[in-house]
Design a protein around this motif. Sequence first.
Motif, PDB file in Angstrom:
ATOM      1  N   GLU A 539      -4.812 -17.602 -41.775  1.00  0.00           N
ATOM      2  CA  GLU A 539      -3.944 -17.205 -40.666  1.00  0.00           C
ATOM      3  C   GLU A 539      -2.922 -18.288 -40.336  1.00  0.00           C
ATOM      4  O   GLU A 539      -1.777 -17.991 -39.987  1.00  0.00           O
ATOM      5  CB  GLU A 539      -4.791 -16.890 -39.436  1.00  0.00           C
ATOM      6  CG  GLU A 539      -4.184 -15.813 -38.539  1.00  0.00           C
ATOM      7  CD  GLU A 539      -5.254 -15.132 -37.695  1.00  0.00           C
ATOM      8  OE1 GLU A 539      -6.147 -15.839 -37.172  1.00  0.00           O
ATOM      9  OE2 GLU A 539      -5.206 -13.896 -37.574  1.00  0.00           O
ATOM     10  N   SER A 540      -3.306 -19.556 -40.466  1.00  0.00           N
ATOM     11  CA  SER A 540      -2.354 -20.637 -40.168  1.00  0.00           C
ATOM     12  C   SER A 540      -1.190 -20.625 -41.151  1.00  0.00           C
ATOM     13  O   SER A 540      -0.041 -20.885 -40.765  1.00  0.00           O
ATOM     14  CB  SER A 540      -3.070 -21.994 -40.202  1.00  0.00           C
ATOM     15  OG  SER A 540      -3.482 -22.330 -41.523  1.00  0.00           O
ATOM     16  N   GLN A 541      -1.470 -20.303 -42.425  1.00  0.00           N
ATOM     17  CA  GLN A 541      -0.393 -20.201 -43.402  1.00  0.00           C
ATOM     18  C   GLN A 541       0.528 -19.025 -43.075  1.00  0.00           C
ATOM     19  O   GLN A 541       1.754 -19.121 -43.188  1.00  0.00           O
ATOM     20  CB  GLN A 541      -0.963 -20.035 -44.809  1.00  0.00           C
ATOM     21  CG  GLN A 541      -1.621 -21.266 -45.377  1.00  0.00           C
ATOM     22  CD  GLN A 541      -0.642 -22.402 -45.625  1.00  0.00           C
ATOM     23  OE1 GLN A 541       0.544 -22.179 -45.863  1.00  0.00           O
ATOM     24  NE2 GLN A 541      -1.134 -23.627 -45.548  1.00  0.00           N
ATOM     25  N   LEU A 542      -0.058 -17.925 -42.666  1.00  0.00           N
ATOM     26  CA  LEU A 542       0.752 -16.743 -42.349  1.00  0.00           C
ATOM     27  C   LEU A 542       1.581 -16.962 -41.092  1.00  0.00           C
ATOM     28  O   LEU A 542       2.720 -16.468 -41.000  1.00  0.00           O
ATOM     29  CB  LEU A 542      -0.152 -15.524 -42.190  1.00  0.00           C
ATOM     30  CG  LEU A 542      -0.869 -15.087 -43.470  1.00  0.00           C
ATOM     31  CD1 LEU A 542      -1.828 -13.950 -43.174  1.00  0.00           C
ATOM     32  CD2 LEU A 542       0.137 -14.658 -44.539  1.00  0.00           C
ATOM     33  N   ASP A 543       1.053 -17.682 -40.123  1.00  0.00           N
ATOM     34  CA  ASP A 543       1.838 -17.987 -38.924  1.00  0.00           C
ATOM     35  C   ASP A 543       3.095 -18.771 -39.294  1.00  0.00           C
ATOM     36  O   ASP A 543       4.187 -18.512 -38.774  1.00  0.00           O
ATOM     37  CB  ASP A 543       0.996 -18.786 -37.929  1.00  0.00           C
ATOM     38  CG  ASP A 543      -0.090 -17.942 -37.271  1.00  0.00           C
ATOM     39  OD1 ASP A 543       0.001 -16.698 -37.329  1.00  0.00           O
ATOM     40  OD2 ASP A 543      -1.038 -18.534 -36.709  1.00  0.00           O
ATOM     41  N   ALA A 544       2.933 -19.746 -40.199  1.00  0.00           N
ATOM     42  CA  ALA A 544       4.096 -20.520 -40.644  1.00  0.00           C
ATOM     43  C   ALA A 544       5.075 -19.643 -41.414  1.00  0.00           C
ATOM     44  O   ALA A 544       6.297 -19.813 -41.306  1.00  0.00           O
ATOM     45  CB  ALA A 544       3.638 -21.694 -41.512  1.00  0.00           C
ATOM     46  N   ALA A 545       4.556 -18.684 -42.184  1.00  0.00           N
ATOM     47  CA  ALA A 545       5.429 -17.782 -42.930  1.00  0.00           C
ATOM     48  C   ALA A 545       6.198 -16.857 -41.993  1.00  0.00           C
ATOM     49  O   ALA A 545       7.389 -16.586 -42.208  1.00  0.00           O
ATOM     50  CB  ALA A 545       4.606 -16.965 -43.923  1.00  0.00           C
ATOM     51  N   VAL A 546       5.535 -16.362 -40.954  1.00  0.00           N
ATOM     52  CA  VAL A 546       6.200 -15.466 -39.995  1.00  0.00           C
ATOM     53  C   VAL A 546       7.396 -16.164 -39.354  1.00  0.00           C
ATOM     54  O   VAL A 546       8.449 -15.553 -39.131  1.00  0.00           O
ATOM     55  CB  VAL A 546       5.193 -14.995 -38.926  1.00  0.00           C
ATOM     56  CG1 VAL A 546       5.906 -14.310 -37.767  1.00  0.00           C
ATOM     57  CG2 VAL A 546       4.179 -14.041 -39.547  1.00  0.00           C
ATOM     58  N   ASP A 547       7.260 -17.456 -39.062  1.00  0.00           N
ATOM     59  CA  ASP A 547       8.362 -18.208 -38.452  1.00  0.00           C
ATOM     60  C   ASP A 547       9.598 -18.259 -39.339  1.00  0.00           C
ATOM     61  O   ASP A 547      10.707 -18.521 -38.852  1.00  0.00           O
ATOM     62  CB  ASP A 547       7.908 -19.631 -38.133  1.00  0.00           C
ATOM     63  CG  ASP A 547       6.859 -19.682 -37.024  1.00  0.00           C
ATOM     64  OD1 ASP A 547       6.760 -18.701 -36.261  1.00  0.00           O
ATOM     65  OD2 ASP A 547       6.129 -20.696 -36.938  1.00  0.00           O
TER      66      ASP A 547
END
Length: 733
Positions: A539-547
Amino acid sequence: MNSLGTDGGGTAHNAAYNTVSGDAVIVGPVLMAQRIEGLQLPTPPPDVPPSQGPVPSRVFVNRTRELADLDAALSLAAGPEPGVVLVVGVGGVGKTQLVAQAVRRELHHLFPDGQLYVDLADHRRDGVVDLAAVLGEFLRALKVHKDYVPAGLAERTALFRSVAAPLRLLVKVDDVQHAPEARALVPPRGVLVATGRRVLPSLLMDGAVLVDVAPLDETAGTELVRRWHADADEGTAADVVRLCAGHPLALRAALEWLAARPQLTLDDVVRDLTAGRYGTDDDGAGEVMAVAMGTAGETEEGGVGEAVDAVLDSVVAGVAGHTRHLYDLLGVLPGTTATADLLAAAGATRVDEGLGELLSCRLAVLVESPDRPRRYRLHDVVRAHARLRARALSEERRRAVLRLVVDFYADAAAHGDALVLGDRFRIQPPPDRSLSELAVRGTLFTGRAEALEWLDAERVNFRAVIRVAADEGRHEQVWRLCESLWALYHSRKHLADCEESGHLGIEAAQHEARPDVEVRMRNQVARAAYELGDLDRAESQLDAAVDLLGLVGDPRLSGVVQESRGLIALARGRSEESPGAAYDRAEEARQFFEHALAANRAVPDPHGIVVQSYNVAQALVAGERWADALDVLDEAAGTARAGGDEPMLPRIDLVRAHAFAGLGSLDRAVAAAGAAADAAAALKQFAKLDQALELLAALADRAEDRPLRAACEEKLSALRRTMGLRPPAAPTA
């Protein structure tokens, strides 16, 4: 009680088939059982025990004491409980060959169910061994189908112990440096033989039996030399042994080199070694090499290392110029193995001749590999020598070679990806060179299966090449390789490699100021973490991707990220104890999947539309919105058929079966699950066939249809045996 011959409302259906909602077809109970019994399973692989590891040499003498010690140790360890034998000695002293000889001569009957082998040097990253990858190789060697090899280390360990439980196995492991590496690979019954360069006291405290392998003494070494050269003077033979410090690899290399030059004598070898003569590339194929004596002597191996370096210097000095050039290239190459195709791409000439000479001098060896190209490697002692020589190359030449190697792998990986995963969304353009242009003769691989085997055989080299590309500032090639290798990492579940390379891909994307690439790389790392069960890290990787999504143009990148977020939400929902919380997670997942579906429709991407519709339906089923799920699935199935996307149909039918079961329409649920089983069997999707049979067995149990349940359980048991599972797992209701 609902029977499988009703529509859920109590009306009986005696006809064999009745068309119902979507693609489901009601089949009478007897005919459904017969249909399951008639499913065609793959032919089981030949029941031949694995026999892995280096082949015993035909010339092996003067290890009487060590063979006796190893025989005694193995016999002692081969009791009712698993045993461990630790074989210790300097590099190249003959530990692996000693084990091979002992098993061939006396002990093969102790291990009737096979021998497994791994060199941990091929799986070590920054000092840590990827044990999940090792266990994956062992499971496939024990005939466990790739679809049944789980992703995580704990799951692979459990499956290995289950499959190996009834087997008497010998597990041979080279280059063990730490006790936990060996413990993780001990078979439930049988023996693990671990070779290494130093004693591991904690293994001995566990009860491991120690066998020490020293260099040959003068008497034993002289006998070996005279075995190869019967007319050799005893004093001269003793001089060769002394100059080689009794090291078998050095002796073999020197005498193989001499055997190829009948005009020379053993006295010439002694003279050259005594003089420390070094050669030059007189035909211009390479560069002058001079390696200072004593470099290896600074290691734990002391004078043995110095003697081996001296022998290898003399042997390399005496080979042809193009062979010397090839040897120097092997010292530059990252990774552990090389093919003729790679060496030619790196600038070698007369590759076949050069490899033949290196093989005859015992500087290189052939490596077992399931893919088509022949693979070569240097013994670790020889490789260290070759890399030491490579330091004398100019920085410009070394970097030029590495540039050619990275480009070769980037193009080859792109072709492999295209064959394995077909027309999927990719950021990178097609490779510059065709497959035939990358090969010395023919092509590197043809078809999906060959491409996947080639990628897997090169996995260790890919890992090293990506690191080299990152160190050399070849950022575009780094992320290209990472994107292409998803085909390998996802198919064979090399998830640790996926995470490692993905982080380098993220850094490369940042260097290139490519937010689209960074999104792709972060999503790949997230999917690896998700499959390993680490949802927070994913989820932390996806949060960075969403940004970063506001900076990218292609909507499919948003789609892949939202899909991953939806999968994580579904996984979290399955672990929720409260029904209300689980429904909330299902709704959260549905919204993510709807975003992904809209992104794929905007392109449009037909396959992506089918996949995301299927995912939306999964979320609806998790939220118990059965009817809504069926509507979505009907549309998805129509799109899949129209676009020739048949591999998605078994997955769609499985979700449809769950939806019908949720509505209480068991006849329709059975029809959909039966359709999934039919399609999965036809497409050789064995994991999906397994799921369909499990579901059918559970549905039959609910309906108290004993013939259907019995047919499903029998077929499921046969499938799992065919897939290499021992004993077959029981179906779950």
